[in-house]
Design an enzyme around this catalytic site. Structure first.
Site, PDB file in Angstrom:
ATOM      1  N   CYS A 115       0.822  -1.217   0.000  1.00  9.26           N
ATOM      2  CA  CYS A 115       0.000   0.000   0.000  1.00  9.26           C
ATOM      3  C   CYS A 115       0.852   1.263   0.000  1.00  9.26           C
ATOM      4  CB  CYS A 115      -0.919  -0.008   1.211  1.00  9.26           C
ATOM      5  SG  CYS A 115      -1.944  -1.475   1.289  1.00  9.26           S
ATOM      6  N   HIS A 255      -3.262   6.868   2.899  1.00 10.10           N
ATOM      7  CA  HIS A 255      -3.716   5.578   2.377  1.00 10.10           C
ATOM      8  C   HIS A 255      -5.044   5.257   3.055  1.00 10.10           C
ATOM      9  CE1 HIS A 255      -4.088   1.482   1.350  1.00 10.10           C
ATOM     10  NE2 HIS A 255      -3.730   1.016   2.525  1.00 10.10           N
ATOM     11  N   ASN A 285     -10.283  -0.188   0.343  1.00 11.65           N
ATOM     12  CA  ASN A 285      -8.818  -0.168   0.302  1.00 11.65           C
ATOM     13  C   ASN A 285      -8.337  -0.710  -1.046  1.00 11.65           C
ATOM     14  OD1 ASN A 285      -6.081  -0.620   0.610  1.00 11.65           O
ATOM     15  ND2 ASN A 285      -6.258  -1.566   2.642  1.00 11.65           N
TER      16      ASN A 285
END
Ligand code: UT7
Length: 328
Positions: A115, A255, A285
């Site tokens: 990520c 994020h 996500n």
């Protein structure tokens, strides 16, 4: 030499799946109430079988190239940040994307840092421009839903598919630039977020059944604690280093893994939660794609004005983390 983001583009698959629909379609023992209250996620986009990580990246990249007013063959390099490339070992997805785009003058490489991949990609891309390249594409793209165990409610409700891309070039004025980046890794936590099987440590064996170890596994609690600490550290360190107050920053773009992580980090930092741009409710996500998808949305909604200071923050598998301080 200063380097700026010339343009940003994003793409998400058409199929938006709400929490209730996900529970229904994939027979997951969960509820909209649990997912919303524990994560802030309300829906996610799920790619079709025909779509690949590279095809999703292609759509976002095309938009960024067009907005930049350049041609694909102006690109000197394609940096493809992803944890879910088309192929496990090779070929690199960046080479497939380079061909799809017709970027015949570009080098290409994949960047696998979970990520935090896009955050790393921006800094690597900046360095390539400083080293003499003229135009670099950085894309964060994921087809995470093809790596989910739909019987594991701890993970399958969290992720979605999508891509975001930027074009980097030398700054024409001092008003727009990547000011600084902060990159770190905490490899001691590597086992907390992984796909156990299929690499050279636990290779595939002919005839072996696909089981829980073939999909994304996460020790949610440990990653959560790391994430709160990582977000707080990145923001504090970059703000202190550049002597910035909360008012100096237009937005912090984190994020998008869990709304509660951002709430806890904001509290720890003593910053207003509204400083953080969140779109997790719609997109869930999307790993390396969350930050460029968010930047694209902010750009399209006119939330960013040339000269605004923004701070990106990434964290996740590795466990890696980091951030970029940008003047838009
Ligand atoms: O992008 C990479 C970085 N990733 C992250 O930063 C994610 C970090 N971790 C998290 O965001 C959170 O830890 C999760 C969202 C993954 C989990 O939230 P939590 O509040 O830490 O829940 P938990 O794991 O402590 O589970 C609490 C309960 C458990 O039930 P019991 O054992 O208390 O009876 C779980 O089985 O919630 C249950 N549970 C669910 N219930 C309904 C877990 N997932 C679900 C679900 N639906 N989807």
């Amino acid at each position: 030499m200063a380097v700026e983001i010339l343009s940003v583009g994003a793409y998400t698959p058409k199929n938006r799946v709400t929490n209730d629909a996900l529970a229904d379609i994939y027979k997951v023992d969960t509820s909209d109430e649990w997912i919303m209250s524990h994560t802030g996620i309300g829906s996610r986009y799920i790619a079709s079988e025909k779509e690949t990580c590279t095809s999703i990246a292609f759509e976002a990249s095309k938009i960024a190239i067009e907005k930049a007013g350049i041609k694909a063959n102006d690109l000197d390099c394609v940096i493809f940040a992803s944890s879910t490339p088309d192929y496990k070992t090779f070929p690199a997805s960046s080479s497939i994307l380079q061909e799809l785009l017709g970027a015949e003058n570009a080098g290409a490489f994949d960047l696998n840092q979970g990520c935090t991949g896009f955050i790393y990609g921006l800094e690597v891309g900046r360095s390539l421009i400083v080293g003499g390249m003229k135009k670099v594409l950085v894309v964060g793209a994921e087809k995470l839903t093809s790596h989910l165990n739909w019987e594991d409610r701890n993970t399958c409700v969290l992720f979605g598919d999508g891509a975001g891309a930027v074009i980097l070039t030398e700054s024409v004025s001092d008003d727009s630039k990547i000011i600084d980046s902060f990159l770190r890794s905490e490899g001691s936590g590597a086992e907390c977020l992984k796909v156990h099987k299929g690499g050279s440590k636990y290779p595939l064996i002919a005839g072996q059944v696909v089981d829980d170890h073939s999909f994304i596994y996460m020790d949610g609690r440990n990653v959560y604690n790391f994430a709160v600490r990582a977000v707080a550290d990145v923001v504090r360190i970059l703000m202190e280093k550049h002597n910035l107050s909360e008012d100096d920053l237009k937005y912090i773009v984190p994020h998008q893994a869990n709304k509660r992580i951002i709430q806890a980090a904001a509290k720890r930092l003593g910053l207003n939660f509204n400083k953080f741009f969140l779109n997790i409710e719609e997109f869930a996500n999307t790993s390396a794609a969350t930050v460029p998808i968010a930047l694209n949305e902010m750009d399209e909604k006119g939330l960013l004005v040339k000269g605004d200071l923004i701070l990106t923050v990434g964290f996740g598998a590795g466990l890696a983390y980091g951030g970029n301080l940008l003047r838009w």
